[in-house]
Structures are given as C-alpha cells and as structure tokens.
Design an enzyme around this catalytic site. Structure first.
Site, short mmCIF file in Angstrom:
data_model
loop_
_atom_site.label_atom_id
_atom_site.label_comp_id
_atom_site.label_asym_id
_atom_site.label_seq_id
_atom_site.Cartn_x
_atom_site.Cartn_y
_atom_site.Cartn_z
N LYS A 15 18.28 31.50 37.54
CA LYS A 15 19.48 31.11 38.00
C LYS A 15 19.82 29.70 37.10
O LYS A 15 18.89 29.01 36.69
CB LYS A 15 19.71 30.80 39.42
N CYS A 16 20.88 29.48 36.97
CA CYS A 16 21.45 28.11 36.32
C CYS A 16 20.70 26.91 36.99
O CYS A 16 20.58 26.79 38.21
CB CYS A 16 22.81 27.81 36.39
N PRO A 17 20.07 25.82 36.24
CA PRO A 17 20.22 25.87 34.77
C PRO A 17 19.02 26.36 33.88
O PRO A 17 18.84 26.14 32.85
CB PRO A 17 20.24 24.18 34.63
N ASP A 42 21.96 35.60 35.05
CA ASP A 42 22.94 34.57 35.52
C ASP A 42 24.40 34.58 35.01
O ASP A 42 24.70 34.56 33.84
CB ASP A 42 22.27 33.29 35.11
#
Length: 78
Positions: A15-17, A42
């Site tokens: 997932k981000c980042p 993502d």
C-alpha cells in the site's frame, strides 16, 4: 507490455507509499535509460507513480490496467 528488456518488479500487495518508495530505491541500481516494469495492486498507484516519475525526471512509457491492479513501464532518466 511488449518490451522484454524491462526489469519486472512485483510490488503487489503493498500500500501507498511503499510501491513508490521501493521503486525509487530499486531505480538507483539501474543504469540511465533502463526500463523497469512495476506491478502493483495499490489503487493509488495511478496517481502516485506518474507523480513520482515527474518529480524524479523519469519517463512513464506506459500504464496498463491488469487484473487486480496496474502495471507501469518506466524509463530511468539519462
């Protein structure tokens, strides 16, 4: 993606980042002009990856929606 010279980097499940952070770190090991294909699940990658390329001076060659995510072909800046 037809380009077989690209290094494929599987970032699915992150997932981000993390996809952008890991791509940035991996790109430091590549020679200028090299291609890397990153694969991610993502949903924010469609925003984050183009922004990363713009900020760092790399060329986003191609973006493809694939089952469960996206695949981006990035050329490292010369």
């Amino acid at each position: 993606m037809p380009d077989t010279d690209a290094v494929v980097y599987d970032l699915k499940g992150l997932k981000c980042p993390l996809p952008v952070l890991k791509t940035r770190k991996r790109m430091r090991t590549l020679t200028p002009g090299a291609l890397i294909a990153i694969e991610t699940t993502d949903p924010l990658a469609v925003i984050d990856v183009p922004h990363f390329c713009n900020e760092d001076g790399h060329t986003l060659e191609q973006t493809d929606a694939v089952t469960g995510g996206h695949r981006f072909l990035i050329r490292k800046k010369a």
